[in-house]
Motif scaffolding. Sequence first.
Motif, short mmCIF file in Angstrom:
data_model
loop_
_atom_site.label_atom_id
_atom_site.label_comp_id
_atom_site.label_asym_id
_atom_site.label_seq_id
_atom_site.Cartn_x
_atom_site.Cartn_y
_atom_site.Cartn_z
N ILE A 156 4.20 10.37 -9.54
CA ILE A 156 3.53 10.78 -10.78
C ILE A 156 2.97 12.19 -10.64
O ILE A 156 3.10 13.03 -11.55
CB ILE A 156 2.41 9.76 -11.15
CG1 ILE A 156 3.03 8.43 -11.54
CG2 ILE A 156 1.51 10.31 -12.24
CD1 ILE A 156 2.03 7.29 -11.68
N GLU A 157 2.38 12.50 -9.49
CA GLU A 157 1.83 13.82 -9.25
C GLU A 157 2.93 14.89 -9.27
O GLU A 157 2.75 15.97 -9.85
CB GLU A 157 1.10 13.83 -7.90
CG GLU A 157 0.32 15.08 -7.63
CD GLU A 157 -0.46 15.00 -6.33
OE1 GLU A 157 -0.64 16.06 -5.70
OE2 GLU A 157 -0.87 13.89 -5.93
N LYS A 212 0.84 -1.21 0.00
CA LYS A 212 0.00 0.00 0.00
C LYS A 212 0.87 1.25 0.00
O LYS A 212 0.60 2.20 -0.73
CB LYS A 212 -0.91 -0.02 1.23
CG LYS A 212 -1.91 1.09 1.28
CD LYS A 212 -2.81 0.95 2.50
CE LYS A 212 -3.79 2.09 2.60
NZ LYS A 212 -4.63 2.00 3.79
N SER A 213 1.93 1.25 0.79
CA SER A 213 2.84 2.40 0.86
C SER A 213 3.56 2.61 -0.47
O SER A 213 3.71 3.74 -0.93
CB SER A 213 3.88 2.21 1.96
OG SER A 213 3.26 2.16 3.21
N LYS A 214 4.00 1.52 -1.09
CA LYS A 214 4.68 1.63 -2.40
C LYS A 214 3.73 2.21 -3.45
O LYS A 214 4.14 3.04 -4.27
CB LYS A 214 5.21 0.27 -2.84
CG LYS A 214 6.45 -0.16 -2.08
CD LYS A 214 6.97 -1.49 -2.57
CE LYS A 214 8.19 -1.92 -1.77
NZ LYS A 214 8.69 -3.23 -2.18
N ASP A 215 2.48 1.77 -3.44
CA ASP A 215 1.50 2.31 -4.39
C ASP A 215 1.31 3.81 -4.17
O ASP A 215 1.26 4.59 -5.13
CB ASP A 215 0.15 1.59 -4.24
CG ASP A 215 0.20 0.15 -4.72
OD1 ASP A 215 1.15 -0.20 -5.45
OD2 ASP A 215 -0.71 -0.63 -4.35
N ARG A 216 1.21 4.22 -2.93
CA ARG A 216 1.03 5.64 -2.61
C ARG A 216 2.24 6.45 -3.05
O ARG A 216 2.11 7.55 -3.58
CB ARG A 216 0.77 5.82 -1.11
CG ARG A 216 0.55 7.24 -0.67
CD ARG A 216 -0.71 7.82 -1.27
NE ARG A 216 -0.85 9.19 -0.80
CZ ARG A 216 -1.37 10.16 -1.49
NH1 ARG A 216 -1.85 9.91 -2.69
NH2 ARG A 216 -1.45 11.37 -1.01
#
Length: 187
Positions: A105-106, A95-99
Amino acid sequence: EKANPIPKQVHQRQTMKPMPSRLSAILVLSTSLSSAYTLLPQSISSARRAGRIAESSAPLLQALPTPEESAQALTDYMAKAHEEKIRAVAAAEAKSKDRIKELEIEVADLKEQLASQSIPTEGAHRDGSYEFPATNKALAEKVRSYQAFVKDYVVKAQMQKMEAVAAAERKVRAECEEKMRRLMGGA
C-alpha cells in the motif's frame, strides 16, 4: 567396597554430559528409566539379599513408570511441542503477510505521488532516454568545476616541482663551486 545396586550401563548413561535440548534430555531420561525398570527387579532382589535395601523402600522403587508409560509421555510431549511450533509458524506467517500488505500500500501511494508530480523534460536524447534538466545541468557544472580544479592543481604541482628541482640544482652547483674554489685556492 560396596557393590553398586545400579547396573554399570545405567550408571554410565546417567553420568554423561548434559544434552543441549530438552528433547534430547527427555530421550536420555526415558531410555535410562526404561533400562532401570527392566533391570530393577534383579537389582532389588540382589540388594535385599545383601541387606542394603529395606523391605519398606521396595514399593517406592516399583512405582517407577513402565517403559510404555514413559514412551507415551514422550510421544505426548513431542506432539504438544509440534502443535506449538505450527501455531508459532502460522502467527509469524500472518504477521509477515500483514507487513507485506502494508508495504505494498505504501509503495502504491508513493507511485501515485510520483505520477502526480510533473517533471519537465527538455526532450529525448538520441538513445531515447529523457534527461532531467536540473540534475544533468548540475552534474555537468560539477564536472566542469572538477576539471578546472584538476587542471589548475596539475599545472601548479608541476610548476612547484620544477622550482624545487631548480632550487636543488642551484644549491648543489653552489656547493660544488665552493669546493672547487677551496681546492683551487688551497693548491
